[in-house]
Structures are given as C-alpha cells and as structure tokens.
Design an enzyme around this catalytic site. Sequence first.
Site: not given
Length: 418
Positions: A292, A259, A119, A337, A152-153
């Site tokens: 995601h 998260g 990220s 993640d 990522d992102h």
Amino acid sequence: MSPVRGGVRICARGHEIGLRASATIRTIGVLPSAARDAEASDTEVWREASGFRTVPRDGRRSDTRRRIDMPLVSMRQLLDEAAKGGYGVGAFNVNDMEQIQAIMEAAKETNSPVIIQASRGARQFAQDRYLYHLILAASELYPEIPIAMHQDHGNSFETCKSAIELGFTSVMMDGSLKDDGKTPTTFEENVDVTRRVVEFAHERGITVEGEIGVLGGVEDGHGAGGSGLEHLTDPDQAVEFAERTGVDALALAIGTSHGAYKFSKKPDGSVLKMDLLIEIHKRLPKTHLVMHGSSSVPQDLQDVVNQFGGKLKPTWGVPVEEIQLGIRNGVRKINVDTDNRLAITGAIRKVLWESPEKFDPRDYMKPARDAMKKVVAQRMTQFGQAGHAGDYKPISIEAMAKGYKDGTLSTRPLVASR
Ligand code: G3H
Ligand code: 13P
Ligand code: ZN
C-alpha cells in the site's frame, strides 16, 4: 437452486445461466415479463450467472440482454497468475467514470489485467452502484481484459459484506484498525474480524486481502497517522496471521504511508523497510504480498501542479525500483492512488490557468483523463503486468467458491521457516 426451463438453468429474472458462449457478446433473447418483474437485484443476476454478466443493451432498460464472455474475475486468480509470471499488478483507486476510463484505456494499450479498487470514501462519493455499473460497462467495452473489482480498506465485516453483495469480486478487510478507521486493533481483534470475512467471502468465491501492521498517513479520515514506522509488520505475526485467517493476500506495513507526504527525502533502508518485506516473503513464500501507499510521487507531476498555482510541499514517494525489488520478492498487488490524483489535478490546473475563459468540463476532464492514463500505462509496464491480459481464461466466481470449499484453492500458507 434456480428453475430449469428447456434444459437451461434460468435465474430469477429469466436469464439463461451457466452456458459459455464462444462469441464475445451475443444477444440471448427476450425476458419473459413475469421474470422481469421478479425480485432479483442486478447483483444476484450477475452472481447467479457464475461470472457471466447480463447487462441492458446500450445501457437502456430493455428486455434484450447481452452476455459477455470475460466475466469480472476474482482478484485471487489475477494474483495467482501474476505469481506464475513473476510480475505485479497495479491496483488503482477510482471515484468516477473518467478514472475508470483512464485505467481501461491504459490496460488496452498495454494489454494488462486490471484491478480497479474503490475505498469506502469512493463508494460514498460516487454512490457505489454507479461504480459497479461503470465497471460492468468497462467489462462490456473491453471483453478481452480481465478485471477484478476490489474493496479497498474495508473497515468492518459489514463493509466487506455489502461490497460482496453489490458484486465486488475481492475485498480488503483492513483489521489493522478498528472500525473507526483510525485506532490500531490488537492482533487478536484483527485475526478475528479478518477470519470472519474470509469465511463469508470464500463461501461465495470472493478474494480477501488482510493487513498486518499499520500504515502511516491519513487519507479522507482513514488511517492511524504518523510516519508509517510506528507499527511495522512483525514477521512472526505475519506468519501466524496468514495461517489463522487464510487470507489470499497480505498487506504489510514497511514504512510507507498513504498520500503525497511519505518521505522527506529519497527513501533509504532506514525509512523504507524492503529488508523486512524480503524476510516476510522468505517466511511466507506462497502468500501474495501487497504494498500500500506505493505512489512514487514523481517530481514532474508535482511540478505541473505547482507551476499552475498549486502549493505542494517538497516530498518523496516510493521509487519504482523499490517496488520492482518487492515484485521480485513476492509482491503481487501494488496500490496506487496519489500519483493519479496528482496527474489529474495538474492537468485540470493547467487548462484553467492557461485558459481562464473555459468552462466546459470536457475541456479539462479530457486532459485529466489522458494524464491519468499515461501514469497508469507507465506503472502497468513498470510492474510487469503489461502483455499478460490474454494469458489465461477467467475462472468463474462459482468455480472459485468450489475451489475454496474442496481445498483445491489452498489459502493456508506454506511456511518456509519459523
Ligand atoms: O487508502 C487510500 C486510498 O488512497 C483511498 O483514499 O479513502 O481518500 O478514497 P480515500
Ligand atoms: P498512495 O496514496 O501512495 O497512492 O496509496 C494508495 C493506497 O494504498 C490505496 O489503498
Ligand atoms: Zn492503502
């Protein structure tokens, strides 16, 4: 164009380029000192070599270089192969050496192709050049494993450009949010920035993932917040977005969030919209779909954290069987993640809780790395990528660029119905 010496094309640093060696690793000679001093970055050496990386022997600054047979591959190739084989590929986030080692050990054990992703926060935390060279080290140590290195992102054209210039073989332009990483964009803004990234990336043989709809949650300041149900992907927009941008892969918002706190109970169709994903797959049968926020947040990983002093609140993630349903319906990339973060944190807490006298970081980093390896190997098996590392020969990044240019690598989707 690079100069030619003795019939061999030479890059700015004097490396031979564009030759395929049958040996996995071999020494290719001594660099002339003038070439050594030339103003080329490692990235340029690597990129110019059309997929062959040249790295200092033993990690030291040295005149003698080695060439490695398995280059970093484009993510597009990994996903095309996954589509042929009907499996998914886990994309695991990294911030440090131990996480890269955990993924590579899991890949070796399960014989899996690999997507390693960083990220913006990871690039900042680690200093991205460290990550780049750690991933090159991984490819040197595991030449039989195809590795794609993915941003990522990405929050802007500039972020994606800098990743490509550093040597990433794939980028996500997350144009669903403005470059503050928080505020949802309009559809037209998303199309515009994503199309610009696609143009820049494809010219260089690099893969692009876009996102349509907005995920829930906030990670490290990135994200719109909310439950993930506020901005679900609209199927009509997904089709138009894929057609107008030419992305290689498309991330959807189907109710997941980043998260640990995704769902307050085991998710059903009211919060995890697998039907929406299936509908979009029917409309875009050739587009690689991306999930995601796909950590499963298993109870046993939560328990270890809480048993040794952690304070996680009760929570549910995305059940693996839902991801497998997605894989049967066009999902080719699955982002994970949080599960690895939980595994690492639990292992470290356990050592420090049980042995408070310990202070050598290796005493807790090794169990942490082993715990992450276990999770990654399990996901690789569950996603079906296990056993597929050796199925195909890597296509050079230069050849990918050519494919995009001459149209043999099509990116405009086959639209099944309106
Ligand atoms: O996008 C979410 C990933 O979990 C990366 O998170 O931005 O905290 O590194 P991060
Ligand atoms: P998780 O937080 O569910 O692991 O999602 C990670 C992710 O989507 C990274 O882009
Ligand atoms: Zn994500």
